[in-house]
Design an enzyme around this catalytic site. Structure first.
Site, PDB file in Angstrom:
ATOM      1  CB  THR A 226     -15.880   6.880 -24.305  1.00 58.84           C
ATOM      2  OG1 THR A 226     -15.364   6.135 -25.385  1.00 58.84           O
ATOM      3  CG2 THR A 226     -14.892   6.908 -23.169  1.00 58.84           C
ATOM      4  NE  ARG A 254      -8.647   3.485 -32.175  1.00 60.31           N
ATOM      5  CZ  ARG A 254      -9.419   4.140 -31.321  1.00 60.31           C
ATOM      6  NH1 ARG A 254     -10.081   3.503 -30.389  1.00 60.31           N
ATOM      7  NH2 ARG A 254      -9.549   5.449 -31.406  1.00 60.31           N
ATOM      8  N   GLY A 256      -7.161   3.045 -28.332  1.00 59.92           N
ATOM      9  CA  GLY A 256      -7.491   4.472 -28.380  1.00 59.92           C
ATOM     10  C   GLY A 256      -6.840   5.259 -27.260  1.00 59.92           C
ATOM     11  CG  ASP A 257      -8.825   8.879 -26.215  1.00 57.18           C
ATOM     12  OD1 ASP A 257      -9.516   7.981 -26.767  1.00 57.18           O
ATOM     13  OD2 ASP A 257      -9.349   9.849 -25.633  1.00 57.18           O
ATOM     14  CB  THR A 277     -15.693  10.917 -24.883  1.00 59.83           C
ATOM     15  OG1 THR A 277     -16.373  10.167 -25.878  1.00 59.83           O
ATOM     16  CG2 THR A 277     -16.419  12.241 -24.659  1.00 59.83           C
ATOM     17  N   GLY A 278     -14.091  10.895 -27.721  1.00 56.36           N
ATOM     18  CA  GLY A 278     -14.013  11.436 -29.077  1.00 56.36           C
ATOM     19  C   GLY A 278     -13.102  10.558 -29.908  1.00 56.36           C
ATOM     20  CB  THR A 279     -11.661  10.962 -33.300  1.00 58.40           C
ATOM     21  OG1 THR A 279     -12.963  11.312 -33.731  1.00 58.40           O
ATOM     22  CG2 THR A 279     -11.031  10.028 -34.309  1.00 58.40           C
ATOM     23  N   GLY A 280     -10.161   9.034 -30.639  1.00 61.84           N
ATOM     24  CA  GLY A 280      -9.031   8.882 -29.734  1.00 61.84           C
ATOM     25  C   GLY A 280      -7.693   9.313 -30.296  1.00 61.84           C
TER      26      GLY A 280
HETATM   27  N1  ASP Z   1     -12.105   7.947 -27.350  1.00 59.24           N
HETATM   28  C1  ASP Z   1     -12.577   6.626 -27.617  1.00 59.24           C
HETATM   29  C2  ASP Z   1     -11.564   5.935 -28.490  1.00 59.24           C
HETATM   30  O1  ASP Z   1     -11.034   6.547 -29.376  1.00 59.24           O
HETATM   31  C3  ASP Z   1     -13.896   6.589 -28.299  1.00 59.24           C
HETATM   32  C4  ASP Z   1     -14.988   7.343 -27.602  1.00 59.24           C
HETATM   33  O2  ASP Z   1     -14.747   8.322 -26.929  1.00 59.24           O
HETATM   34  O3  ASP Z   1     -16.140   6.932 -27.724  1.00 59.24           O
HETATM   35  O4  ASP Z   1     -11.362   4.756 -28.330  1.00 59.24           O
END
Ligand code: ASP
Length: 361
Positions: A226, A254, A256-257, A277-280
């Site tokens: 991201t 889905r 995300g964040d 960025t990360g597991t949203g």
């Molecule tokens: N945060 C993003 C999501 O969960 C993914 C990412 O950061 O790459 O959609």
């Protein structure tokens, strides 16, 4: 004689008055010049700064070729320079964020725009958001499939609707009326992302969810990508933007964040601008970006301390990822609990940094 003396007194009086007025005017002029000078000085002293990220994950030196590292560094530099050029020429923080993010969205290196990942149906659904620190005005799009630069669409939602978030075909239909570049969905198809999808689907495991229904959960390959940016302009205004393709093999629909204000993106001139960025899902559950702002507002944490605390909360829940932030004085912070995070900043003090791997203090 008496007449002559009174005339003389009158003339002297008039001259005296004129002199007094002239000296007052001079004083006023010099006061104005002084205040203009002070203003120019304080504007000149106001920091300009821009920080970007290109995603966090298992980004390790041993897995990176020299060419790949050079390509990432060059693209981060290009994005940094494009955003900073807007600030330097008097542009506002939203436009700086747009410029920096557009460069990364147009590159297949990052999971945003061109390089967006595939969902479980082999399609792309993109999310993006923008927020202004001065007005708390914000805009976002979610689950869009044909918008080349989703950050532009998010800015349009902010500026041209009474809403904060538009999704799917509604968002696409709305922005297409404003000359935003639309593309065929195949524009986002890249070999690298397809391989990642196949790998993720191959590794997929079957688990029971809470209701006892069988669910397929992707084994996270811990690579995000991201993109995000926070900028501080000449008027002291912060803006934050985030753009993403989401997570590889995510369920169709889905979100995300990244497009959720307060989760993956937030800006407030009183505290800071943040992009995540990360597991949203973990950033949504902790309202990560807003949490960082609140820690500064109510607990007087510095921007560094605030990010450290939020990443700790995410780690505690079992999540992973990273954040970039900047406070109203242009102090930059970044933190992550992954092996690395593509990240860079540039400031009017002349400082500039591009980093990829583990944190260095
Ligand atoms: N945060 C993003 C999501 O969960 C993914 C990412 O950061 O790459 O959609």
């Amino acid at each position: 004689m008496l007449k002559f003396i009174s005339r003389l007194t009158l003339i002297t009086g008039v001259f005296f008055l004129l002199g007094l007025m002239a000296s007052c005017a001079d004083k006023k002029d010099s006061e104005q010049i002084d205040s203009a000078q002070n203003q120019t000085e304080s504007i000149a002293e106001r920091p300009l700064a821009l920080v970007i990220h290109g995603g966090a994950g298992t980004i390790k030196r041993e897995n990176m070729t020299e060419e790949m590292e050079a390509a990432y560094r060059a693209k981060l530099q290009e994005a940094l320079d494009a955003g900073y050029a807007v600030l330097e020429t008097g542009g506002n923080s939203v436009e700086a964020v747009r410029s920096a993010i557009n460069i990364m969205e147009d590159s297949p290196l990052f999971n945003a725009g061109k390089g967006a990942v595939f969902n479980s149906l082999g399609k792309h659904e993109l999310d993006a958001s923008i927020m202004e620190g001065q007005t708390l005005n914000a805009g976002a799009v979610a689950g869009v499939t044909k918008i080349k630069n989703p950050i532009d669409a998010a800015i349009l939602v902010k500026d041209s609707t009474r809403h904060v978030m538009l999704s799917g075909t509604g968002a696409e239909e709305f922005v297409s009326q404003y000359g935003i570049t639309m593309v065929e969905t195949s524009y986002f198809d890249t070999e690298k992302r397809l391989e990642q999808l196949h790998r993720a689907q191959g590794k997929e495991k079957v688990v029971l969810d809470h209701s006892g229904v069988l669910d397929t959960t992707p084994i996270d390959d811990h690579k995000y990508g991201t993109v995000g940016c926070v900028a501080l302009d000449k008027d002291g205004n912060l803006a934050a933007g985030t753009s993403t393709g989401g997570m590889t093999n995510k369920k169709f629909g889905r979100i995300g964040d990244s497009p959720i204000i307060g989760a993956g993106n937030y800006a407030n001139n009183l505290t800071c601008g943040v992009s995540c960025t990360g597991t949203g899902e973990f950033f949504i559950r902790t309202l990560a970006a807003h949490e960082a702002s609140n820690l500064m507002l109510y607990q007087e944490k510095t921007v560094d301390q605030a990010l450290e605390e939020v990443i700790r909360q995410i780690q505690e829940l079992g999540g992973d990822g990273g954040m970039i932030a900047m406070d109203k004085d242009g102090n930059v912070a970044w933190d992550f609990n992954t092996a690395g995070m593509y990240r860079a900043y540039r400031k009017s003090t002349g400082e500039m940094k591009i980093e990829i791997y583990e944190k260095t203090k």
